[in-house]
Enzyme design. Structure first.
Site, PDB file in Angstrom:
ATOM      1  N   HIS A 154     -25.722  55.892  34.220  1.00 53.63           N
ATOM      2  CA  HIS A 154     -26.343  57.270  34.582  1.00 53.63           C
ATOM      3  C   HIS A 154     -27.593  57.012  35.667  1.00 53.63           C
ATOM      4  O   HIS A 154     -28.827  57.592  35.759  1.00 53.63           O
ATOM      5  CB  HIS A 154     -26.786  58.144  33.345  1.00 53.63           C
ATOM      6  N   SER A 277     -28.425  54.272  64.702  1.00 54.72           N
ATOM      7  CA  SER A 277     -28.716  55.390  64.853  1.00 54.72           C
ATOM      8  C   SER A 277     -29.262  55.858  66.454  1.00 54.72           C
ATOM      9  O   SER A 277     -29.485  54.931  66.821  1.00 54.72           O
ATOM     10  CB  SER A 277     -29.977  56.039  63.874  1.00 54.72           C
TER      11      SER A 277
END
Length: 454
Positions: A154, A277
């Site tokens: 989780h 980027s």
């Protein structure tokens, strides 16, 4: 210029490979149609239905013909299928033997069998890449067998595992896919020669013997009965690709998340400019993993389409068959891309062991609270031990202290474990890895085809 990612000059090698494109190119597909027509003529010559010299002429023509693709495209658009226009060109190229081309066959016989030949070639590539990937993952599992890291459930730290354990879990899935592929081949690689309604009425009593020889010529399995409208074999091939890319998508997701700055546990291989980027010089984006995840999502949609396409009407479908023309090549191209990216990424994966260890310490020992509880349980009882460790965890969370230090101040815990040193030993995540190492060894043995130790 291309209009989709599959034929785009810019994107085609991100969503496919040159090797797999060659399997599904127009030239390759038409070549398979011709291969099937020639095999049919040879089989029928063996039965005495077609003269041997006519079969030889058809076979020669199938290998030497120069296809007029503009004419073939134009006539295909009119007819709706490429086989009749192709038969016209092949018959002309075969000269006097042209009258024996396509004897007793129907369009779908040729197209289905050609598609199966494509699938066989494509699955051979997939099988090779899966075996390559198995070797890469086995090496990772072996190398990092005892490298501790946080196991997460989780999205929260749960218990310690090892990175080798994680890689071995990935490996086990790939092993099962290899097994699935091997088991599926007899169900998928079926020849198809059955005539207009699938009854072989056009060739009479010797039809099944002719079908047997036809399948022998192409080294395909003879079906139990016509499968013109029983598409489970074709659907199984794409569903198998969905399972494979699903596993690769899971691996990609793990790697992408572990590559996040906040985790920093792995990095994809460094290639100058890859993942860069346009505005942030520091970026090193996990491009291979991103493409693997995209492929998994796209192939999943094709699996749904193929399952829907199984629902054919009567003895010849009125449209579902055409779905295969879209989904089959695209699914294989996406799978080839995903496998290629997986092999590149995992073979060069940079594993940051120190960061894995540092992340284990983020919870100040809380990740091994279960270890202390289970060690104290024999003397205190499981529930009482749980309550005492739970209270210590609460204090550690609220006060920010180390769990080991807090537990060292609880006389019952010290007495139950025997000493403060024992508490600190149980609070070391590296000492609570369960059977991770043994499980890695077992997975490696099974993957290598050796009897696994129990």
């Amino acid at each position: 210029m291309g209009s989709t990612v599959f034929d785009s000059v810019l994107f085609r090698d991100m969503f496919g490979t040159a090797e797999m494109r060659a399997v599904f190119s127009d030239e390759a597909l038409v070549g398979r149609y011709l291969e099937v027509e020639a095999a049919l003529a040879r089989a029928q010559a063996r039965c005495g239905v077609v003269p041997k010299d006519a079969a030889a002429a058809i076979d020669t023509a199938s290998r030497s013909i120069v296809i007029d693709y503009d004419k073939l495209r134009h006539e295909t658009e009119i007819v709706g299928y490429p086989i009749l226009p192709l038969v016209h060109q092949l018959a002309a190229a075969a000269g006097d033997a042209g009258g024996f081309v396509h004897w007793g066959a129907t369009t779908q016989d040729i197209m289905d069998t050609a598609n199966v030949l494509q699938i066989r070639a494509a699955l051979a590539i997939v099988a090779r890449d899966l075996r390559d990937l198995r070797g890469i993952l086995a090496d990772l599992a072996r190398k990092y067998r005892d490298t501790p890291m946080a196991g997460r459930t989780h999205l929260q730290q749960a218990l310690p595992v090892t990175f080798g354990y994680k890689a071995a879990v990935w490996l086990s899935s790939i092993d099962r896919h290899i097994e699935r592929l091997d088991q599926a081949l007899p169900r998928i690689l079926l020849g198809e020669f059955a005539g207009a309604a699938g009854t072989l009425a056009s060739v009479g009593d010797g039809g099944l013997a002719m079908q047997t020889l036809f399948c022998e010529e192409l080294d395909l399995h003879q079906p139990a009965i016509t499968w013109h409208v029983a598409r489970d074999g074709i659907a199984e091939s794409v569903t198998l690709l969905g399972l494979i890319t699903g596993t690769l998508g899971k691996i990609a997701t793990d790697v992408m998340m572990m590559s996040a700055s906040e985790f920093g546990e792995v990095s994809e291989p460094f290639v100058p400019g890859r993942g860069a980027s346009s505005t942030m010089p520091q970026k090193r984006n996990p491009i291979s993993s991103e493409l693997m995840l995209a492929a998994a999502k796209a192939v999943r949609q094709h699996v749904a389409a193929m399952l829907d396409g199984m629902i054919h009407d009567f003895e010849r479908a009125t449209g579902p068959w055409h779905l295969e023309w879209v989904s089959l090549p695209e699914s294989f191209l996406l799978t080839a891309s995903s496998l290629a990216n997986a092999k590149f990424m995992l073979a060069g994966l940079v594993v940051h062991e120190q960061r894995m260890r540092k992340n284990l310490d983020l919870t100040h020992g809380l990740i091994v609270a279960e270890a202390v509880m289970m060690a104290a349980a024999p003397k205190l009882g499981r529930q009482h031990a749980h309550d005492m460790v739970y209270d210590a965890c609460r204090k550690a969370i609220e006060g920010g202290g180390q769990l080991a230090d807090i537990l060292a101040g609880v006389p019952e815990i010290v007495d139950a474990l025997g000493s403060v040193a024992a508490i600190r030993r149980h609070c070391d995540p590296a000492n609570y890895l369960g059977l991770s190492g043994q499980m890695v060894d077992r997975a490696l043995q099974i993957s290598a085809g050796k009897p696994a130790a129990t």
